[in-house]
Design a protein around this motif. Structure first.
Motif, PDB file in Angstrom:
ATOM      1  N   MET A   1      -9.935   1.107   1.429  1.00 41.44           N
ATOM      2  CA  MET A   1      -9.682   2.560   1.426  1.00 41.44           C
ATOM      3  C   MET A   1      -8.282   2.827   1.967  1.00 41.44           C
ATOM      4  O   MET A   1      -7.929   2.336   3.028  1.00 41.44           O
ATOM      5  CB  MET A   1     -10.716   3.266   2.302  1.00 41.44           C
ATOM      6  N   THR A   2      -7.467   3.600   1.227  1.00 36.70           N
ATOM      7  CA  THR A   2      -6.153   3.977   1.697  1.00 36.70           C
ATOM      8  C   THR A   2      -6.270   5.303   2.425  1.00 36.70           C
ATOM      9  O   THR A   2      -6.528   6.340   1.823  1.00 36.70           O
ATOM     10  CB  THR A   2      -5.163   4.105   0.518  1.00 36.70           C
ATOM     11  N   ILE A 179       2.353   5.654  -2.600  1.00 31.87           N
ATOM     12  CA  ILE A 179       1.479   4.473  -2.608  1.00 31.87           C
ATOM     13  C   ILE A 179       1.783   3.670  -3.864  1.00 31.87           C
ATOM     14  O   ILE A 179       1.657   4.166  -4.986  1.00 31.87           O
ATOM     15  CB  ILE A 179      -0.004   4.883  -2.578  1.00 31.87           C
ATOM     16  N   GLY A 181       1.047   1.057  -6.617  1.00 33.37           N
ATOM     17  CA  GLY A 181      -0.130   0.430  -7.198  1.00 33.37           C
ATOM     18  C   GLY A 181      -0.420   0.939  -8.596  1.00 33.37           C
ATOM     19  O   GLY A 181       0.005   2.031  -8.986  1.00 33.37           O
ATOM     20  N   ARG A 199      -8.931   4.195  -8.003  1.00 37.12           N
ATOM     21  CA  ARG A 199      -9.093   2.812  -7.551  1.00 37.12           C
ATOM     22  C   ARG A 199      -7.939   1.973  -8.075  1.00 37.12           C
ATOM     23  O   ARG A 199      -7.657   1.947  -9.272  1.00 37.12           O
ATOM     24  CB  ARG A 199     -10.434   2.264  -8.022  1.00 37.12           C
ATOM     25  N   GLN A 203      -8.867  -3.883  -4.388  1.00 34.74           N
ATOM     26  CA  GLN A 203      -9.952  -3.150  -3.731  1.00 34.74           C
ATOM     27  C   GLN A 203      -9.475  -1.906  -2.984  1.00 34.74           C
ATOM     28  O   GLN A 203     -10.161  -1.411  -2.093  1.00 34.74           O
ATOM     29  CB  GLN A 203     -10.696  -4.071  -2.750  1.00 34.74           C
ATOM     30  N   ARG A 204      -8.326  -1.391  -3.342  1.00 29.55           N
ATOM     31  CA  ARG A 204      -7.823  -0.192  -2.672  1.00 29.55           C
ATOM     32  C   ARG A 204      -8.335   1.057  -3.377  1.00 29.55           C
ATOM     33  O   ARG A 204      -8.510   1.076  -4.590  1.00 29.55           O
ATOM     34  CB  ARG A 204      -6.298  -0.189  -2.648  1.00 29.55           C
ATOM     35  N   GLU A 205      -8.545   2.097  -2.592  1.00 26.22           N
ATOM     36  CA  GLU A 205      -9.039   3.358  -3.130  1.00 26.22           C
ATOM     37  C   GLU A 205      -8.294   4.514  -2.477  1.00 26.22           C
ATOM     38  O   GLU A 205      -8.105   4.527  -1.260  1.00 26.22           O
ATOM     39  CB  GLU A 205     -10.538   3.488  -2.864  1.00 26.22           C
ATOM     40  N   VAL A 206      -7.865   5.464  -3.302  1.00 26.25           N
ATOM     41  CA  VAL A 206      -7.180   6.647  -2.813  1.00 26.25           C
ATOM     42  C   VAL A 206      -8.060   7.847  -3.125  1.00 26.25           C
ATOM     43  O   VAL A 206      -8.169   8.272  -4.281  1.00 26.25           O
ATOM     44  CB  VAL A 206      -5.787   6.813  -3.460  1.00 26.25           C
TER      45      VAL A 206
END
Length: 504
Positions: A1-2, A179, A181, A199, A203-206
């Motif tokens: 999670m960002t 960010i 990505g 996503r 595994q990062r999520e904004v």
């Protein structure tokens, strides 16, 4: 999670649209508002929107950008209008210049007196009664009112990538978080169907409360994730491809954009401080990609700086620009070719409209979204009509592309405007449509659309007085242009003596 909590606003995609949005939110939202922009260096932008219209002053001024600094940072130049070369027929040229043409008298706008003078053989071409065009054609530039008290509105040519970089610095300085990505998936809320998060890889999520789709033609949020339809306008504007390439500076350092009609489309020419932006917009039905590239390269004023870059598009707009908690900006909202330099303005107007009804906590009532979408549809459709006019009113007979667009079906709204003009020389600007009566007048006259009549009140002016009015108007404007410095000299002096016309 960002981030530990959802952002108030998440902007998907950078480029001009994304960073215009980020800069405006950073400037105008309350303190403490959390704003993120997600983009990837691995994904390029179209980035050829190098010409603007005067409304950009409102956006830059609202942000507080100093004009001289802005011109230095973006390698910008001044723009007094757009020259349309060959659009009526080969060898003909006219200009859609900013500002007034002639002057009204009593209750009537200038066009009725000019139409009457045409029938009497007294009228000269419109350029003789336009301060901006007289200055532009003689390569001169001036800011503010002239000695005669006339306003001389202007816009800019600039490097779109450098403009985005300027806005990025502005936004990040004011707390916008960039960010890095690639967006791999758009997660929707299971109950509302709104967007919950973006996503990214690793595994990062904004997560966010409200999202702006600035992902270009792909429209990852508004189109792919939310399934918003697209209104295809190819039946009205059949050009579907472009090639673009910058070249070294050469030829006239014009304070105007050139739009040059060719056998199957048109070529733009936009002079910047360090290079010239060039592109060819065309119909793939009538011209091959190889022919387009060869045509573009054969019409440059200097050495090309790279290979022509292809761009494929479908003209039209999203059926809804604002859906749920997502607003589309830029190419994600739709596309109209840059014939009248409206791309950046459409981003600007959408941002302004959003700020006027900005929802608290990302939740907007259906009535707010409906109002926004209605206004956006009206704006886009009226701009579309103005572009279609350039194509359909041509006399380039015997050329398949131009024969096709001359006989294609027209929107009802454009038909109504043409009938009013042809019958009575009357032009109606409905509500807040972008282009003014003067703009329509210049294109209608330039494209040879004849008005059979004019308001009979114009006949109340004695013929001798009509002749004198035209002569005095022309003489006064010529005298105001004479002392103006040349565009190059004015620009160099204004930005502090920077050397213009050399590679950065």
């Amino acid at each position: 999670m960002t981030g530990s909590a959802p952002y108030d606003f998440v902007i998907a995609g950078g480029g001009t649209a994304g960073w215009m949005c980020a800069a405006a939110l950073a400037r105008f939202t309350p303190p403490g508002t959390r704003i993120a922009l997600v983009e990837s260096e691995a994904i390029g932008t179209v980035g050829v929107g190098e010409a603007t219209i005067p409304q950009i002053h409102h956006f830059n001024g609202a942000l507080g950008l100093g004009e001289a600094d802005f011109l230095r940072e973006t390698k910008g130049t001044f723009k007094l209008g757009i020259s349309f070369d060959g659009w009526l027929r080969e060898g003909a040229s006219y200009m859609h210049a900013f500002g007034n043409v002639g002057r009204p008298l009593g209750l009537l706008p200038f066009q009725h007196f000019w139409l009457r003078a045409q029938k009497l053989g007294l009228a000269k071409p419109l350029q003789r009664y336009s301060l901006n065009e007289l200055a532009a054609r003689t390569m001169r530039m001036h800011r503010g009112k002239t000695a005669g008290g006339h306003e001389m509105p202007y816009a800019y040519h600039f490097d779109a990538a450098l403009y985005a970089a300027t806005l990025r610095r502005f936004a990040e300085t004011r707390g916008v978080e960039r960010i890095e990505g690639i967006i791999e998936h758009v997660a929707l809320d299971g109950e509302s169907g709104d967007i919950a998060a973006l996503r990214l890889g690793g595994q990062r999520e904004v997560a966010g409360r409200f999202f702006f789709d600035c992902t270009g033609f792909r429209a990852l949020l508004i189109g792919e994730a939310l399934g918003t339809g697209f209104d295809d306008w190819s039946n009205y504007l059949p050009c579907d491809r472009a090639v673009a390439v910058p070249c070294a500076s050469g030829g006239d350092f014009t304070p105007f954009t050139r739009s040059i009609a060719g056998k199957s489309g048109w070529q733009w020419r936009i002079p910047l401080q360090h290079r010239i932006g060039n592109g060819l917009v065309y119909s793939s039905t009538h011209l091959s990609d190889d022919e387009a590239s060869a045509t573009l390269l054969g019409g440059l004023d200097g050495e090309p700086q790279g290979n022509p870059r292809p761009i494929r598009f479908t003209t039209g707009r999203r059926a809804e620009h604002w859906r749920g908690n997502c607003l589309a900006l830029g190419l994600a909202a739709g596309f109209m070719e840059p014939l009248e330099s409206t791309s950046i303005h459409l981003v600007q107007s959408a941002i302004s409209r959003f700020l006027a009804v900005m929802p608290a906590h990302g939740e907007a009532a259906p009535a707010v979204r409906d109002w926004f979408n209605h206004q956006a549809a009206f704006e886009w459709e009226r701009i579309r009509d103005f572009l279609v006019l350039h194509y359909t009113a041509n006399q380039r007979e015997g050329e398949p592309f131009w024969d096709h667009v001359r006989h294609m079906p027209l929107p009802d709204t454009l038909i109504a405007k043409l009938e009013l003009w042809r019958e009575a020389g009357f032009i109606h600007r409905e509500h807040e449509e972008l282009f003014t009566e003067v703009g329509w007048f210049q294109v209608l006259a330039g494209q040879g659309v004849e008005a059979r009549g004019y308001n009979p009140m114009a006949d109340a002016l004695p013929e001798a007085d009509l002749r004198a009015m035209l002569e005095q108007t022309e003489t006064a404007l010529v005298e105001q242009v004479k002392p103006m410095p040349r565009h190059l000299d004015f620009l160099q002096g204004y930005i502090g003596g920077a050397r213009v016309g050399e590679a950065a």
